[in-house]
Design a protein around this motif. Structure first.
Motif, PDB file in Angstrom:
ATOM      1  N   ILE B 323       0.843  -1.198   0.000  1.00 54.73           N
ATOM      2  CA  ILE B 323       0.000   0.000   0.000  1.00 54.73           C
ATOM      3  C   ILE B 323       0.877   1.247   0.000  1.00 54.73           C
ATOM      4  O   ILE B 323       0.655   2.187  -0.777  1.00 54.73           O
ATOM      5  N   PHE B 324       1.933   1.241   0.847  1.00 54.87           N
ATOM      6  CA  PHE B 324       2.800   2.414   0.903  1.00 54.87           C
ATOM      7  C   PHE B 324       3.543   2.606  -0.416  1.00 54.87           C
ATOM      8  O   PHE B 324       3.714   3.733  -0.875  1.00 54.87           O
ATOM      9  N   THR B 325       3.963   1.508  -1.041  1.00 51.09           N
ATOM     10  CA  THR B 325       4.634   1.631  -2.332  1.00 51.09           C
ATOM     11  C   THR B 325       3.708   2.292  -3.341  1.00 51.09           C
ATOM     12  O   THR B 325       4.098   3.220  -4.061  1.00 51.09           O
ATOM     13  N   ALA B 326       2.450   1.825  -3.377  1.00 48.47           N
ATOM     14  CA  ALA B 326       1.506   2.363  -4.358  1.00 48.47           C
ATOM     15  C   ALA B 326       1.237   3.838  -4.111  1.00 48.47           C
ATOM     16  O   ALA B 326       1.248   4.653  -5.038  1.00 48.47           O
ATOM     17  N   ILE B 406      -2.034  -6.123 -10.176  1.00 51.63           N
ATOM     18  CA  ILE B 406      -1.991  -5.613 -11.551  1.00 51.63           C
ATOM     19  C   ILE B 406      -2.021  -4.087 -11.530  1.00 51.63           C
ATOM     20  O   ILE B 406      -1.247  -3.420 -12.236  1.00 51.63           O
ATOM     21  N   LEU B 407      -2.903  -3.519 -10.698  1.00 50.26           N
ATOM     22  CA  LEU B 407      -3.040  -2.053 -10.656  1.00 50.26           C
ATOM     23  C   LEU B 407      -1.756  -1.404 -10.151  1.00 50.26           C
ATOM     24  O   LEU B 407      -1.308  -0.387 -10.698  1.00 50.26           O
ATOM     25  N   ILE B 408      -1.153  -2.006  -9.102  1.00 47.62           N
ATOM     26  CA  ILE B 408       0.087  -1.428  -8.583  1.00 47.62           C
ATOM     27  C   ILE B 408       1.183  -1.511  -9.646  1.00 47.62           C
ATOM     28  O   ILE B 408       1.916  -0.542  -9.875  1.00 47.62           O
ATOM     29  N   SER B 409       1.265  -2.651 -10.359  1.00 50.86           N
ATOM     30  CA  SER B 409       2.310  -2.772 -11.379  1.00 50.86           C
ATOM     31  C   SER B 409       2.091  -1.772 -12.494  1.00 50.86           C
ATOM     32  O   SER B 409       3.047  -1.151 -12.981  1.00 50.86           O
ATOM     33  N   ILE B 423      10.445  -1.773  -8.800  1.00 56.68           N
ATOM     34  CA  ILE B 423       9.166  -2.112  -8.156  1.00 56.68           C
ATOM     35  C   ILE B 423       8.620  -3.423  -8.719  1.00 56.68           C
ATOM     36  O   ILE B 423       8.162  -4.298  -7.981  1.00 56.68           O
ATOM     37  N   LEU B 424       8.695  -3.580 -10.050  1.00 55.41           N
ATOM     38  CA  LEU B 424       8.143  -4.790 -10.647  1.00 55.41           C
ATOM     39  C   LEU B 424       8.907  -6.022 -10.185  1.00 55.41           C
ATOM     40  O   LEU B 424       8.304  -7.073  -9.907  1.00 55.41           O
TER      41      LEU B 424
END
Lengths: 124, 495
Positions: B323-326, B406-409, B423-424
């Motif tokens: 969550i924090f990454t996104a 998928i959304l975060i990527s 990140i990926l």
């Protein structure tokens, strides 16, 4: 030096905040942690009160119908401090009740000893 | 202004009245009052969402008719109401799912107080989500902290008391920092309402005379909220807190409390301070770094565990990292992915905690993996639900975890090459690690053992709650497009 001279209350407040924060985190005795928490909160309240105080100005209560805002100080900081004190009291009471419960069970207030005793309990 | 904008305030009042009523009723009636007030919150937020989304705008609800710079305000918009509705549903389902364990773990004379605390948690959530005033947010933050500590320590064994102490001390440290940040912002800007602070901060940044205090304020507020939501390296209160409390409390603490703090942080980042301030940009980079570390460390620590609940707790660390990454990508798609993952994770974690409690219950109350062998024979339904949750955590297609990953990527892919690559790679690595520890648990549960007599007692509340959570999970996984559209349109009004 010029920057510091006008801000002694704030500097004292920050020193208090740091003392409280380090006591809260570093001491192993629960009561001392609670004292640290209270010192930390006091530092914060001193900070906002001292910022809210302007010398030669009055409390924000209208006297003789004089509504010129430059006569009065802003009442909001005092209101924030009052609310903050209420929060701080309730937090202190719940922390004290937790430590009471821990003491009743483990007969010590030192957190390290409590962790050790709890680990022993698990092994048994 | 439509009548409907009064509803958020009514939901706060309803829950407060509910809390008072629960404290005088016996446990069964208190439970009814609590469920009804949560349902009222859900219905109110849903109707507010429908109205504001169709109007395509947000409203300010002024409390006590004091106009903007002085009074207290609620901000009623589509994103707030959607988040409030989602949190309400999760709170209700967690409460129903762990219901019979409340009777086991909480002493009879204290049971009605458990529902008082749940009502207070609901009040704090509604207020924090809707409020437009930083100091109100602080007050309800403390209420949420104390009520969460209460639902933790109400199970009176040594472990939960110690966990509650640790939880409370770290949370108070976080609250102190947060309060300090609010005071700094107030001394700089002279405002407490979010829009007014933002206007003042834009001026401050343009004049450039308070750069250092502004950076300190950003750092202090964000550190405080990161501690409270359990970002690495402040995650160590999580395992004991989640593992030994009653299942409803574990589900609420992991899928609800920490997420409310994260939503408050999104508000402060994007609406109060703004991501174009240099101090905030630095904080975002630090969040990104610690988020990525949390994903790896959380998963590795989860693999090392021999206790099912501690494993789920460490997986929460990793999910908070996602969550924090996104969020720290600070684009609209990044925030949308973060909020979507908040929902996906909440739905899945509640399901895992309430199902793991049954699996532990039929395995001699042992949380150790070697005692869980063959639990699927003893408790087929709970094992099936645990498997659904595990598959979602891993990110198998058709489950919620897949679409949020998928959304975060795809949000990460919008960034420059090296960053998105890092990140990926971390996401891919963590998927493998997730597979290792969740599938290991599922295989363990489904393996054969001598003790395979079926002794599952199914309570209708639990069956309903877990089926609802599983269905929500699949809906979020298969029909993510309308949800993400609603979130995105809400965010565009939000920033």
């Amino acid at each position: 030096m010029e920057k510091i001279s006008g801000h002694f209350p704030q500097i004292i407040a920050m020193i208090l905040f740091t003392i409280g924060l380090s006591t809260l985190l570093l001491h192993r005795n629960l009561i001392k942690k609670i004292i640290g928490l209270n010192i930390m909160d006091t530092g914060l309240f001193l900070f906002i009160t001292s910022v809210g105080y302007i010398s030669d100005r009055l409390a924000p209560i209208i006297i003789n119908g004089n509504t010129d805002p430059s006569l009065y100080v802003n009442p909001v900081p005092a209101g924030l401090v009052l609310t903050g004190i209420v929060v701080s009291v309730s937090v202190t009471s719940i922390t004290l009740s937790l430590s009471y419960r821990l003491y009743k069970r483990f007969h010590t207030l030192n957190l390290d000893e409590i962790y050790l005793l709890a680990a022993d309990e698990e092994e048994r | 202004m439509p009548f409907i904008i009064n509803l958020p305030f009514f939901s706060v009042i309803t829950c407060l009245i509910g809390a008072v009523l629960c404290s005088v009723f016996n446990d069964r009636n208190a439970r009814r009052v609590c469920v009804v007030s949560i349902i009222i919150v859900i219905v109110f937020s849903a109707s507010v969402f429908i109205q504001t989304a169709s109007d395509g705008q947000y409203y300010h609800y002024v409390l006590g008719h004091f106009p903007a710079p002085w009074g207290n305000e609620l901000r009623v918009g589509p994103l707030e109401s959607l988040v409030c509705c989602g949190f309400g549903i999760i709170l209700l389902l967690s409460l129903m799912g762990g219901d019979e364990y409340i009777n086991i773990n909480v002493r009879r004379e204290k049971r009605n107080r458990y529902f008082v605390l749940i009502n207070l948690i609901c009040v704090a959530m509604v207020a924090i989500v809707y409020t437009n005033d930083l100091f109100t947010a602080y007050v309800f933050l403390e209420i949420l902290t104390l009520a969460s500590c209460g639902i933790l320590m109400i199970k009176e064994i040594g472990k939960t008391t110690i966990a509650a102490t640790r939880y409370l001390i770290l949370n108070l440290f976080g609250s102190g920092l947060f309060l300090f940040g609010i005071f700094l912002i107030y001394t700089m800007t002279g405002h407490l309402l979010m829009e007014n602070i933002h206007e003042a901060i834009v001026l401050i940044v343009r004049n450039g005379n308070y750069d250092f205090p502004l950076t300190v304020a950003c750092a202090v507020i964000c550190t405080g909220l990161a501690i409270k939501s359990g970002l690495y390296p402040f995650h160590l209160w999580m395992p004991d807190t989640y593992a030994y409390s009653t299942p409803t409390s574990s589900a609420i603490l992991s899928s609800f409390t920490s997420k409310v703090y994260i939503f408050l942080m999104i508000k402060i980042m994007f609406r109060v301070i703004g991501t174009d301030v240099e101090g905030m940009r630095n904080v975002m980079n630090i969040y990104l770094l610690f988020g990525l570390i949390a994903i790896i460390i959380g998963s590795v620590s989860a693999i090392k565990q021999h206790n099912i609940n501690r494993m789920i707790a460490f997986s929460s660390t990793a999910q908070i990292g996602y969550i924090f990454t996104a969020i720290s990508l600070s684009s609209v798609s990044g925030i949308a992915a973060g909020i979507y993952h908040i929902f996906a994770h909440s739905v899945t974690k509640s399901l895992l905690f309430i199902s793991s409690a049954r699996i532990i219950g039929v395995s001699g109350k042992s949380m150790a993996f070697h005692d869980l062998r063959g639990a699927a024979k003893r408790s087929p339904f709970a094992s099936l639900m645990f498997t659904v949750g595990s598959l979602s955590m891993i990110g198998v297609p058709a489950f919620a975890g897949f679409s949020s990953k998928i959304l975060i990527s795809s949000a990460a892919a919008e960034k420059e090459n090296t960053l998105s690559l890092v990140i990926l790679v971390v996401l891919a690595l963590s998927t493998i690690l997730n597979t290792v520890y969740f599938l290991r648990t599922v295989i363990n549960i489904y393996s054969t053992s001598k003790d395979s007599e079926k002794r599952e007692k199914l309570y209708p509340e639990y069956v309903f709650a877990s089926i609802m959570l599983a269905v929500l999970n699949i809906i979020l996984g298969c029909y993510s497009v309308p949800v993400i559209k609603a979130i995105t349109s809400g965010i565009e009004l939000f920033i």
